[in-house]
Design a protein around this motif. Sequence first.
Motif, mmCIF file in Angstrom:
data_model
loop_
_atom_site.group_PDB
_atom_site.id
_atom_site.type_symbol
_atom_site.label_atom_id
_atom_site.label_comp_id
_atom_site.label_asym_id
_atom_site.label_seq_id
_atom_site.Cartn_x
_atom_site.Cartn_y
_atom_site.Cartn_z
ATOM 1 N N ARG A 105 0.838 -1.190 -0.152
ATOM 2 C CA ARG A 105 -0.080 -0.063 -0.006
ATOM 3 C C ARG A 105 0.789 1.245 -0.110
ATOM 4 N NH1 ARG A 105 -1.867 3.112 3.564
ATOM 5 N NH2 ARG A 105 -4.160 4.084 3.104
ATOM 6 N N LEU A 106 0.491 2.276 -0.772
ATOM 7 C CA LEU A 106 0.975 3.357 -0.724
ATOM 8 C C LEU A 106 -0.028 4.375 -0.162
ATOM 9 C CD1 LEU A 106 3.182 3.701 -3.923
ATOM 10 C CD2 LEU A 106 3.871 3.232 -1.804
ATOM 11 N N ASP A 107 0.464 5.275 0.564
ATOM 12 C CA ASP A 107 -0.642 6.717 0.962
ATOM 13 C C ASP A 107 -1.305 7.147 -0.181
ATOM 14 O OD1 ASP A 107 -0.028 5.684 3.566
ATOM 15 O OD2 ASP A 107 1.673 7.474 3.754
ATOM 16 N N LYS A 108 -2.165 7.957 0.258
ATOM 17 C CA LYS A 108 -2.710 8.527 -0.996
ATOM 18 C C LYS A 108 -1.998 9.433 -1.600
ATOM 19 C CE LYS A 108 -7.131 11.506 -1.823
ATOM 20 N NZ LYS A 108 -8.179 12.085 -1.493
ATOM 21 N N ASP A 109 -1.143 10.230 -0.767
ATOM 22 C CA ASP A 109 -0.351 11.353 -1.228
ATOM 23 C C ASP A 109 1.077 10.775 -1.801
ATOM 24 O OD1 ASP A 109 0.734 10.848 0.981
ATOM 25 O OD2 ASP A 109 0.691 12.817 1.988
ATOM 26 N N THR A 110 1.187 9.555 -1.590
ATOM 27 C CA THR A 110 2.646 9.094 -1.890
ATOM 28 C C THR A 110 2.561 8.478 -3.412
ATOM 29 O OG1 THR A 110 3.084 8.209 0.141
ATOM 30 C CG2 THR A 110 4.235 7.176 -1.540
ATOM 31 N N GLU A 111 3.719 8.778 -4.340
ATOM 32 C CA GLU A 111 3.705 8.537 -5.741
ATOM 33 C C GLU A 111 4.641 7.055 -5.816
ATOM 34 O OE1 GLU A 111 5.034 11.602 -7.983
ATOM 35 O OE2 GLU A 111 3.443 12.999 -7.445
ATOM 36 N N PHE A 187 2.246 0.814 8.868
ATOM 37 C CA PHE A 187 1.487 2.058 8.200
ATOM 38 C C PHE A 187 2.253 3.347 8.458
ATOM 39 C CE2 PHE A 187 -2.290 4.825 9.355
ATOM 40 C CZ PHE A 187 -2.748 4.733 8.082
ATOM 41 N N HIS A 188 2.255 4.138 7.391
ATOM 42 C CA HIS A 188 2.972 5.299 7.409
ATOM 43 C C HIS A 188 4.498 5.420 7.819
ATOM 44 C CE1 HIS A 188 -0.847 7.193 6.471
ATOM 45 N NE2 HIS A 188 -1.085 7.502 7.530
ATOM 46 N N GLN A 189 5.119 4.310 7.515
ATOM 47 C CA GLN A 189 6.284 3.976 8.348
ATOM 48 C C GLN A 189 7.276 4.990 7.881
ATOM 49 O OE1 GLN A 189 7.784 -0.020 8.172
ATOM 50 N NE2 GLN A 189 9.313 0.285 9.359
ATOM 51 N N VAL A 190 7.522 5.393 6.559
ATOM 52 C CA VAL A 190 8.826 6.163 6.210
ATOM 53 C C VAL A 190 8.349 7.609 6.951
ATOM 54 C CG1 VAL A 190 9.814 7.573 4.536
ATOM 55 C CG2 VAL A 190 9.215 5.030 4.285
ATOM 56 N N LYS A 191 6.968 8.085 6.797
ATOM 57 C CA LYS A 191 6.809 9.308 7.433
ATOM 58 C C LYS A 191 6.827 9.479 8.594
ATOM 59 C CE LYS A 191 3.381 10.244 3.835
ATOM 60 N NZ LYS A 191 1.991 10.202 3.511
ATOM 61 N N ARG A 192 6.384 8.289 9.363
ATOM 62 C CA ARG A 192 6.616 8.321 11.173
ATOM 63 C C ARG A 192 8.070 8.358 11.730
ATOM 64 N NH1 ARG A 192 2.490 3.530 12.316
ATOM 65 N NH2 ARG A 192 2.422 4.103 14.428
HETATM 66 N N1 URA Z 1 5.753 4.808 4.132
HETATM 67 C C1 URA Z 1 4.946 5.941 4.306
HETATM 68 O O1 URA Z 1 4.978 6.763 5.321
HETATM 69 N N2 URA Z 1 3.884 6.072 3.293
HETATM 70 C C2 URA Z 1 3.822 5.397 2.277
HETATM 71 O O2 URA Z 1 3.200 5.522 1.360
HETATM 72 C C3 URA Z 1 4.855 4.460 1.993
HETATM 73 C C4 URA Z 1 5.672 3.908 3.022
#
Ligand code: URA
Length: 239
Positions: A105-111, A187-192
Amino acid sequence: MSELLRLDKALCDTGKWSRKEAKTLIKTGKVCVNGRVIKKPEEKFDFSTASLVVQGVPVVWQRFTYIMLHKPAGVLTATEDRRQKTVLDLLSPELQKQELRPVGRLDKDTEGLLLLTNDGALGHRLLAPKSHVDKVYYAETDGTIQESDIAAFEAGMTLEDGLICQSAGLQRIGEGKCLVTLREGKFHQVKRMLAARGKPVLYLKRLSMGTLKLDETLAPGEYRPLTDQELAALTADPV
Ligand code: URA
């Protein structure tokens, strides 16, 4: 197990042609099966053994469909939604009938790179925690990555809400620009993780998943079937 399949359906299943295009190719004599030109779209073959050549080029028939999508921002990674556009809405009507599912899954705003397939076994395998398939992201952040951030990613982090993140790669590639390599997909791992280091993400794009790299000639919203080489490499990924 052998399975007889209509010729036009087999071409369509490759994701390379629509049913209409497949019919035209067949009727105009551009398709050979087992060395014979076949002009009847409804003629059936066992494609697990039959050789298929389209316009002089051998085509490997696949039971499943594998699509690389350059996901644009603003669409949901879901198969349906009452109100919002999903990644499946970006596909042709033929592909929409093939019960494709996003792998991860990619977040809505992730490309970026999103694999869509109806090969459930491969999807599971790529996502299973024990598979350790690296996912690489390009991120732009408010604030520039420091050595201490790189060390914190490397060591693994426990976020304030208790989420445990395994060791991850962080590479600074410019002012406010970095590459993040994750082996898991929370969930949202990179952002978090970046937010926990005081570097909120402003832009995020997935570049690769295991051996599969985003084809940069695809504009956001565009897609194409995986090449035979990409598929072979992906299915051979050590897990
Ligand atoms: N990590 C994020 O925070 N967002 C994504 O869409 C994928 C990985």
